[in-house]
Write a protein that holds these residues in place. Structure first.
Motif, PDB file in Angstrom:
ATOM      1  N   ALA A 103       9.564   0.215  16.818  1.00  0.00           N
ATOM      2  CA  ALA A 103      10.671  -0.531  16.222  1.00  0.00           C
ATOM      3  C   ALA A 103      10.184  -1.235  14.962  1.00  0.00           C
ATOM      4  CB  ALA A 103      11.219  -1.546  17.211  1.00  0.00           C
ATOM      5  N   THR A 104      11.068  -1.332  13.973  1.00  0.00           N
ATOM      6  CA  THR A 104      10.743  -2.019  12.730  1.00  0.00           C
ATOM      7  C   THR A 104      10.406  -3.484  13.009  1.00  0.00           C
ATOM      8  OG1 THR A 104      12.133  -0.552  11.416  1.00  0.00           O
ATOM      9  CG2 THR A 104      11.668  -2.716  10.473  1.00  0.00           C
ATOM     10  N   GLN A 105       9.392  -3.973  12.300  1.00  0.00           N
ATOM     11  CA  GLN A 105       8.977  -5.373  12.376  1.00  0.00           C
ATOM     12  C   GLN A 105       9.196  -5.990  10.997  1.00  0.00           C
ATOM     13  OE1 GLN A 105       7.515  -6.552  15.505  1.00  0.00           O
ATOM     14  NE2 GLN A 105       8.367  -4.560  16.050  1.00  0.00           N
ATOM     15  N   MET A 125       8.779   8.467  13.178  1.00  0.00           N
ATOM     16  CA  MET A 125       8.819   9.255  14.403  1.00  0.00           C
ATOM     17  C   MET A 125       8.991  10.737  14.091  1.00  0.00           C
ATOM     18  SD  MET A 125       8.525   6.734  16.526  1.00  0.00           S
ATOM     19  CE  MET A 125       8.798   7.578  18.087  1.00  0.00           C
ATOM     20  N   VAL A 126       8.300  11.584  14.842  1.00  0.00           N
ATOM     21  CA  VAL A 126       8.509  13.028  14.848  1.00  0.00           C
ATOM     22  C   VAL A 126       9.081  13.321  16.225  1.00  0.00           C
ATOM     23  CG1 VAL A 126       7.434  15.300  14.718  1.00  0.00           C
ATOM     24  CG2 VAL A 126       6.572  13.446  13.284  1.00  0.00           C
ATOM     25  N   GLY A 127      10.389  13.513  16.273  1.00  0.00           N
ATOM     26  CA  GLY A 127      11.057  13.609  17.573  1.00  0.00           C
ATOM     27  C   GLY A 127      10.903  12.276  18.291  1.00  0.00           C
ATOM     28  N   ASN A 128      10.323  12.311  19.476  1.00  0.00           N
ATOM     29  CA  ASN A 128      10.082  11.083  20.245  1.00  0.00           C
ATOM     30  C   ASN A 128       8.639  10.608  20.133  1.00  0.00           C
ATOM     31  OD1 ASN A 128      12.729  10.940  21.190  1.00  0.00           O
ATOM     32  ND2 ASN A 128      12.281  12.376  22.842  1.00  0.00           N
ATOM     33  N   VAL A 165       3.178   4.618  10.710  1.00  0.00           N
ATOM     34  CA  VAL A 165       4.046   3.538  10.237  1.00  0.00           C
ATOM     35  C   VAL A 165       3.909   3.423   8.722  1.00  0.00           C
ATOM     36  CG1 VAL A 165       3.837   2.233  12.404  1.00  0.00           C
ATOM     37  CG2 VAL A 165       2.331   1.666  10.480  1.00  0.00           C
ATOM     38  N   LEU A 166       4.971   2.905   8.096  1.00  0.00           N
ATOM     39  CA  LEU A 166       4.906   2.526   6.688  1.00  0.00           C
ATOM     40  C   LEU A 166       4.870   1.008   6.655  1.00  0.00           C
ATOM     41  CD1 LEU A 166       4.953   3.229   3.660  1.00  0.00           C
ATOM     42  CD2 LEU A 166       7.448   3.021   3.770  1.00  0.00           C
ATOM     43  N   ASP A 167       3.852   0.464   6.003  1.00  0.00           N
ATOM     44  CA  ASP A 167       3.604  -0.977   5.973  1.00  0.00           C
ATOM     45  C   ASP A 167       3.791  -1.495   4.549  1.00  0.00           C
ATOM     46  OD1 ASP A 167       2.663  -3.566   6.527  1.00  0.00           O
ATOM     47  OD2 ASP A 167       0.557  -2.974   6.483  1.00  0.00           O
ATOM     48  N   LEU A 168       4.621  -2.535   4.400  1.00  0.00           N
ATOM     49  CA  LEU A 168       4.810  -3.206   3.114  1.00  0.00           C
ATOM     50  C   LEU A 168       4.423  -4.664   3.274  1.00  0.00           C
ATOM     51  CD1 LEU A 168       7.024  -0.832   3.243  1.00  0.00           C
ATOM     52  CD2 LEU A 168       8.117  -2.064   1.402  1.00  0.00           C
ATOM     53  N   ASP A 169       3.585  -5.152   2.380  1.00  0.00           N
ATOM     54  CA  ASP A 169       3.170  -6.559   2.383  1.00  0.00           C
ATOM     55  C   ASP A 169       3.642  -7.218   1.092  1.00  0.00           C
ATOM     56  OD1 ASP A 169       1.808  -5.822   4.664  1.00  0.00           O
ATOM     57  OD2 ASP A 169      -0.178  -6.349   3.910  1.00  0.00           O
ATOM     58  N   SER A 170       3.922  -8.522   1.191  1.00  0.00           N
ATOM     59  CA  SER A 170       4.342  -9.289   0.020  1.00  0.00           C
ATOM     60  C   SER A 170       3.592 -10.616  -0.038  1.00  0.00           C
ATOM     61  CB  SER A 170       5.847  -9.566   0.084  1.00  0.00           C
ATOM     62  OG  SER A 170       6.219 -10.437  -0.971  1.00  0.00           O
ATOM     63  N   PRO A 171       3.277 -11.092  -1.254  1.00  0.00           N
ATOM     64  CA  PRO A 171       2.666 -12.399  -1.422  1.00  0.00           C
ATOM     65  C   PRO A 171       3.703 -13.521  -1.424  1.00  0.00           C
ATOM     66  CG  PRO A 171       2.806 -11.332  -3.540  1.00  0.00           C
ATOM     67  CD  PRO A 171       3.341 -10.356  -2.522  1.00  0.00           C
ATOM     68  N   GLN A 172       4.913 -13.221  -1.015  1.00  0.00           N
ATOM     69  CA  GLN A 172       6.007 -14.203  -0.983  1.00  0.00           C
ATOM     70  C   GLN A 172       6.506 -14.339   0.462  1.00  0.00           C
ATOM     71  OE1 GLN A 172       9.193 -13.438  -3.817  1.00  0.00           O
ATOM     72  NE2 GLN A 172      10.681 -14.059  -2.289  1.00  0.00           N
ATOM     73  N   ALA A 184      13.595   7.469   6.001  1.00  0.00           N
ATOM     74  CA  ALA A 184      14.374   8.605   6.502  1.00  0.00           C
ATOM     75  C   ALA A 184      14.357   9.749   5.479  1.00  0.00           C
ATOM     76  CB  ALA A 184      15.805   8.182   6.820  1.00  0.00           C
ATOM     77  N   THR A 185      14.436   9.425   4.204  1.00  0.00           N
ATOM     78  CA  THR A 185      14.355  10.441   3.149  1.00  0.00           C
ATOM     79  C   THR A 185      12.979  11.097   3.147  1.00  0.00           C
ATOM     80  OG1 THR A 185      16.015   9.358   1.791  1.00  0.00           O
ATOM     81  CG2 THR A 185      14.461  10.796   0.635  1.00  0.00           C
ATOM     82  N   PHE A 186      11.938  10.291   3.244  1.00  0.00           N
ATOM     83  CA  PHE A 186      10.566  10.823   3.337  1.00  0.00           C
ATOM     84  C   PHE A 186      10.456  11.798   4.511  1.00  0.00           C
ATOM     85  CE2 PHE A 186       6.533  10.299   5.660  1.00  0.00           C
ATOM     86  CZ  PHE A 186       5.657  10.896   4.762  1.00  0.00           C
ATOM     87  N   ILE A 187      10.945  11.399   5.675  1.00  0.00           N
ATOM     88  CA  ILE A 187      10.862  12.250   6.872  1.00  0.00           C
ATOM     89  C   ILE A 187      11.636  13.554   6.659  1.00  0.00           C
ATOM     90  CG2 ILE A 187      11.568  12.439   9.300  1.00  0.00           C
ATOM     91  CD1 ILE A 187      10.983   9.379   9.515  1.00  0.00           C
ATOM     92  N   ARG A 188      12.830  13.449   6.110  1.00  0.00           N
ATOM     93  CA  ARG A 188      13.699  14.608   5.920  1.00  0.00           C
ATOM     94  C   ARG A 188      13.087  15.639   4.948  1.00  0.00           C
ATOM     95  NH1 ARG A 188      17.650  11.630   4.987  1.00  0.00           N
ATOM     96  NH2 ARG A 188      17.792  11.843   2.738  1.00  0.00           N
ATOM     97  N   HIS A 189      12.306  15.175   3.993  1.00  0.00           N
ATOM     98  CA  HIS A 189      11.757  16.056   2.964  1.00  0.00           C
ATOM     99  C   HIS A 189      10.291  16.428   3.188  1.00  0.00           C
ATOM    100  CE1 HIS A 189      15.155  16.108   0.159  1.00  0.00           C
ATOM    101  NE2 HIS A 189      15.417  14.920   0.665  1.00  0.00           N
ATOM    102  N   THR A 190       9.757  16.089   4.366  1.00  0.00           N
ATOM    103  CA  THR A 190       8.327  16.264   4.596  1.00  0.00           C
ATOM    104  C   THR A 190       8.078  16.950   5.934  1.00  0.00           C
ATOM    105  OG1 THR A 190       7.940  14.217   3.360  1.00  0.00           O
ATOM    106  CG2 THR A 190       6.111  15.038   4.683  1.00  0.00           C
ATOM    107  N   ASP A 191       7.167  17.911   5.949  1.00  0.00           N
ATOM    108  CA  ASP A 191       6.700  18.497   7.205  1.00  0.00           C
ATOM    109  C   ASP A 191       5.644  17.554   7.769  1.00  0.00           C
ATOM    110  OD1 ASP A 191       8.323  20.764   6.945  1.00  0.00           O
ATOM    111  OD2 ASP A 191       6.781  21.838   5.798  1.00  0.00           O
TER     112      ASP A 191
END
Length: 159
Positions: free
Chosen positions: A83-85, A112-115, A120-127, A144-151
């Protein structure tokens, strides 16, 4: 803070992902998000290549922590819970892993690939409180776009 046009960013990312290769697309996605969205100091992928462990993948920013167990930190929680944090103040998280002391807030989206968790994609901010619900939805749409366009081969290594 100016609103981000995530619809436009999504179209731009779609045109950028002109290969199905996961390594190329993950590197391109990190660089694109890092430069397109304000007030970020780190954007990167962590991949599940061993059971209950995340390994560093392509990223933009300062050198990062590696590996990250599912039992620790915001990335570990995203992987464990699938789940997203969205964390307004990383210092309020008892087991936060501080790779960059400048990071104050964090957004981590499971991939996720199926189940099965791929990473994970992690984004950090100094704010503090950098990521709104709108940002979360927008970044989730980019993922979702990344997943859809990537094997995305399941990267967990056997034995």
């Amino acid at each position: 803070m100016a609103n981000v046009d995530y619809s436009l960013l999504n179209r731009q990312l779609e045109s950028l992902l002109d290969t199905r290769d996961w390594l190329t697309n993950s590197a391109q996605t990190c660089a694109f998000i890092y430069h397109a969205i304000d007030k970020l100091n780190w954007v990167g992928f962590y991949l599940q290549r061993q059971p209950d462990m995340l390994s560093l993948g392509p990223f933009q920013g300062k050198p990062a922590c590696h590996p990250i167990p599912f039992s620790k930190g915001v990335c570990g929680a995203a992987a464990r819970q699938q789940a997203t944090q969205r964390i307004d103040d990383v210092h309020a998280i008892a087991d936060h892993i501080a790779c960059d002391a400048a990071s104050l807030s964090e957004l981590v989206i499971p991939i996720m690939v199926g189940n099965t968790l791929w990473g994970v994609l992690d984004l950090d901010s100094p704010q503090y409180a950098r990521f709104s619900q709108e940002d979360q939805a927008g970044i989730e749409a980019l993922v979702a776009t990344f997943i859809r366009h990537t094997d995305l081969p399941y990267p967990l290594q056997n034995g």
